[in-house]
Design an enzyme around this catalytic site. Sequence first.
Site, short mmCIF file in Angstrom:
data_model
loop_
_atom_site.label_atom_id
_atom_site.label_comp_id
_atom_site.label_asym_id
_atom_site.label_seq_id
_atom_site.Cartn_x
_atom_site.Cartn_y
_atom_site.Cartn_z
N TYR A 135 0.60 -1.17 0.38
CA TYR A 135 0.15 -0.16 -0.16
C TYR A 135 1.28 1.01 -0.22
CZ TYR A 135 -4.60 -1.48 1.02
OH TYR A 135 -6.23 -1.80 1.24
N LYS A 190 2.50 -15.18 3.29
CA LYS A 190 2.41 -15.74 2.45
C LYS A 190 4.25 -16.01 2.22
CE LYS A 190 1.61 -17.48 -1.88
NZ LYS A 190 0.23 -19.13 -1.60
N ASP A 222 -4.09 -17.91 1.18
CA ASP A 222 -5.11 -18.46 0.67
C ASP A 222 -5.81 -19.34 1.22
OD1 ASP A 222 -2.35 -20.16 0.73
OD2 ASP A 222 -2.59 -21.03 -1.30
N ASP A 246 -6.63 -6.02 4.01
CA ASP A 246 -7.76 -5.58 3.70
C ASP A 246 -9.08 -6.46 2.80
OD1 ASP A 246 -9.15 -3.33 1.81
OD2 ASP A 246 -8.31 -4.47 0.35
N ASP A 250 -12.69 -8.42 4.48
CA ASP A 250 -13.85 -8.46 4.18
C ASP A 250 -14.70 -9.62 4.06
OD1 ASP A 250 -14.09 -5.74 3.11
OD2 ASP A 250 -14.38 -5.83 1.26
#
Length: 359
Positions: A135, A190, A222, A246, A250
């Site tokens: 970001y 990851k 994942d 992020d 959600d």
Amino acid sequence: MKIAILPGDGIGTEIIAEALKVLAALDLRFELEQAAVGGVAYEAHGHPLPEATLKLAQQADAVLFGAVGDWKYDTLERSLRPEQAILGLRQHLQLFANLRPAICYEQLTQASSLKPELVAGLDILIIRELTGDVYFGQPRGRRAAPDGAFAGADEAFDTMRYSRPEIERIAHVAFQAARKRGKRLTSVDKANVLETFQFWKDVVTEVHAQYPDVALTHMYVDNAAMQLVKAPKAFDVIVTGNMFGDILSDEAAMLTGSIGMLPSASLNAAGKGLYEPSHGSAPDIAGKGVANPLATILSAAMMLRYSLDQAAAADRIEAAVKAVLAQGLRTADICSAGTKPVGTKEMGDAVVANLKRQG
Ligand code: IPM
Ligand code: MG
């Protein structure tokens, strides 16, 4: 207690108005000052985060934020888009720790798209690092590819990076939060592909030595996305980087049936915070008086708890919200077929009525 009120765009004004009603119904004294942010600030002052708004946010003890964004600004140069306001506030106030609880309220188990037994009683906390990662990483931009199979072609690039102190401080926040809850922390990375997240995993593991009472597991992002829909109740606290956080927050929010119910807090090292609903500005329903104000009302409760040292008042608001749900009041987003939804104002009034009834 000085609170900066930044309603922003879309449904922002409507939902903030309800949170202010609820704050006014408490027997506490606040100094409230409002300022423009997001698209409305761009229209009025030519910038989504005007100097005066930033200054107010810096001076206040806490910031209560509505939402920013509208598709009509999608063609603006990036630095002028509404989203830059929230990114700028996070960066300038160093709000590195983003707490996003995902709680499934008993009365709303049916609103989830998952089977009720998978989500009944769900209570997880996602802690998202908020001021680093891809970001904010530099360099970023567009250029002619300097190398590779497509050398010379137009390309765009961003930089994923985390420094040791950045990972350490968010890890401490996460271990301390886990300690106060179920004592289980899942660090999402990851590491099988990315250098940044192998480092993340190594540093979180090192910090764990100071929290032997908390059980730490590592999970690839994942797999975490999959486990969240397979067996969400297996999680207690999740800590992860800015971008994975992020996305996963959600996903976790939707498990609970409505993102319209979920508050969030973004804190800096001094405990100062920005509080906002987890949902966005919803331009499609703006001005219609149908938005769910509960996420914003619950964000105000988080503000009282984390930045203003008023835990008892926060408890009262949360109890009032539960009481309203128990009475059967539902805005459209959490309403099941066949029942009549209430509007934004009615919902806010009902929370206030319940607060007053508490004595
Ligand atoms: C969020 C939002 C923001 C983000 C946008 C509006 C910049 O999606 O708070 O999750 O990506 O962080
Ligand atoms: Mg998001």
